[in-house]
Design an enzyme around this catalytic site. Structure first.
Site, PDB file in Angstrom:
ATOM      1  N   CYS A 142       0.824  -1.211   0.000  1.00  0.00           N
ATOM      2  CA  CYS A 142       0.000   0.000   0.000  1.00  0.00           C
ATOM      3  C   CYS A 142       0.864   1.269   0.000  1.00  0.00           C
ATOM      4  O   CYS A 142       1.600   1.504  -0.938  1.00  0.00           O
ATOM      5  CB  CYS A 142      -0.989  -0.028   1.161  1.00  0.00           C
ATOM      6  SG  CYS A 142      -2.392   1.089   0.894  1.00  0.00           S
ATOM      7  N   HIS A 235      -4.159  -4.695   0.508  1.00  0.00           N
ATOM      8  CA  HIS A 235      -3.788  -5.276   1.802  1.00  0.00           C
ATOM      9  C   HIS A 235      -4.196  -6.743   1.870  1.00  0.00           C
ATOM     10  O   HIS A 235      -5.150  -7.102   2.571  1.00  0.00           O
ATOM     11  CB  HIS A 235      -4.453  -4.502   2.941  1.00  0.00           C
ATOM     12  CG  HIS A 235      -3.869  -3.156   3.201  1.00  0.00           C
ATOM     13  ND1 HIS A 235      -2.723  -2.974   3.943  1.00  0.00           N
ATOM     14  CD2 HIS A 235      -4.271  -1.924   2.814  1.00  0.00           C
ATOM     15  CE1 HIS A 235      -2.445  -1.676   4.016  1.00  0.00           C
ATOM     16  NE2 HIS A 235      -3.365  -1.020   3.341  1.00  0.00           N
ATOM     17  N   GLU A 237      -2.811  -8.856   3.520  1.00  0.00           N
ATOM     18  CA  GLU A 237      -2.547  -9.316   4.891  1.00  0.00           C
ATOM     19  C   GLU A 237      -3.698  -9.051   5.847  1.00  0.00           C
ATOM     20  O   GLU A 237      -3.717  -9.594   6.969  1.00  0.00           O
ATOM     21  CB  GLU A 237      -1.266  -8.669   5.426  1.00  0.00           C
ATOM     22  CG  GLU A 237      -1.410  -7.271   6.018  1.00  0.00           C
ATOM     23  CD  GLU A 237      -1.495  -6.159   4.991  1.00  0.00           C
ATOM     24  OE1 GLU A 237      -1.514  -4.990   5.396  1.00  0.00           O
ATOM     25  OE2 GLU A 237      -1.547  -6.458   3.777  1.00  0.00           O
TER      26      GLU A 237
END
Length: 321
Positions: A142, A235, A237
């Site tokens: 990001c 993202h 994650e």
């Protein structure tokens, strides 16, 4: 894949509860394969949560990974106790003479500032420059991706009409790229950002390939052809609840955020969000570790400093480990 971290890290209990393989020092000493050494530059405010998210994604292959966390000494972190940083993090001055197989630079909630206005910008620039000669493959997330593109290639960022927030179906543009082995044609991809790296400037960087994109998000994943640099604008994650937490935070701050797209069932924020990207996230990080990091680095870790000068590794020819 087991991950070895400093004993006592708060994330360990959560990871073990989630059936994640976390290895202690004693067991790590008995492993016969060379572990990978990874450095995570954690710029996120909720550091303990980000630690758990990243470690979960690093844990799903047969390799052992030694993970170290780095923090910015030029920034005052309000959401993380200094004792936690002292115990489980290192500063750049402590690690700058070391070499790493992989580097992860997380996002940060500073994208509405100019890069030079970020208080730790000078320190981050040093790390990005250092990584060219001390890290084999770097993965930027990001704002971390936008920052690295600006630092390395002068690619500026631009404001979006409104915050891009939600789960978006992203198309795999390079299905034969090792990072996307095992992927379907599309995968769900969390996004949470106000800005994007300038697409026309990205196209002018000849060494960068667009690996994934969508109409809503634009370019979503880029990489150098040799996979030494990888840029994720979303993202992968994120946990199931992360976008919900950010949505509530923004409401409390009076920002009047739009509801995250394709996230809450029936577009009702009272409903529990569905997790629709976890398998893609796990596969992507496993592919990165295997094909971009493990297959490209030498078996003997002390030779990594010499190996870093090799820019044209052939991913169809595996080195003997």
């Amino acid at each position: 894949m087991p991950v070895k971290v400093i004993e006592g890290l708060p994330a360990i209990d959560d990871l073990r509860a989630d059936n994640i393989f976390v290895m202690n020092d004693e067991r790590a000493k008995n492993q016969n394969i060379r572990p990978l050494n990874l450095l995570v530059v954690n710029l996120m405010p909720r550091k303990l949560i980000t630690e758990r998210q990243i470690l979960r994604l690093l844990s799903n292959t047969p390799l052992q990974i030694n993970v170290e966390f780095l923090y910015m000494t030029s920034h005052d972190f309000k959401n993380t106790k200094q004792g936690h940083l002292d115990s489980f993090y290192k500063s750049f001055s402590e690690i700058k003479s070391q070499y790493y197989d992989g580097l992860i630079v997380t996002g940060a909630p500073v994208e509405q500032l100019n890069f030079e206005e970020v208080d730790y910008w000078s320190e981050l620039l040093k790390i990005i420059d250092w990584s060219k000669s001390h890290v084999y493959s770097s993965l930027h997330i990001c704002w971390g991706a936008q920052a690295a593109l600006y630092a390395r290639y002068g690619v500026t960022k631009e404001n979006l009409p409104q915050k891009l927030c939600g789960i978006y179906k992203s198309s795999v543009e390079q299905p034969k790229n090792p990072l996307f082995r095992g992927f379907d044609d599309f995968f769900n991809y969390p996004q949470s950002r106000y800005t994007q790296s300038n697409p026309s400037e990205i196209k002018k960087v000849p060494d960068l390939e667009v690996l994934s994109s969508s109409k809503e998000t634009g370019f979503s994943i880029l990489a150098k052809k040799n996979l030494r640099e990888i840029y994720l604008f979303g993202h992968l994650e994120y946990d199931r609840e992360t976008l919900a937490w950010e949505y509530e935070r923004d409401k409390e701050e009076g920002l009047k955020p739009n509801l995250p797209q394709n996230y809450f069932p029936e577009n009702d924020d009272k409903n529990k969000p569905k997790s629709t990207w976890a398998s893609a996230a796990s596969l992507f990080f496993s592919n990165w570790l295997n094909y971009a990091v493990y297959q490209g680095t030498p078996y003997l870790g002390e030779r990594l400093s010499q190996h870093l000068n090799e820019e044209n590794y052939d991913f169809n020819q595996k080195e003997q480990k």
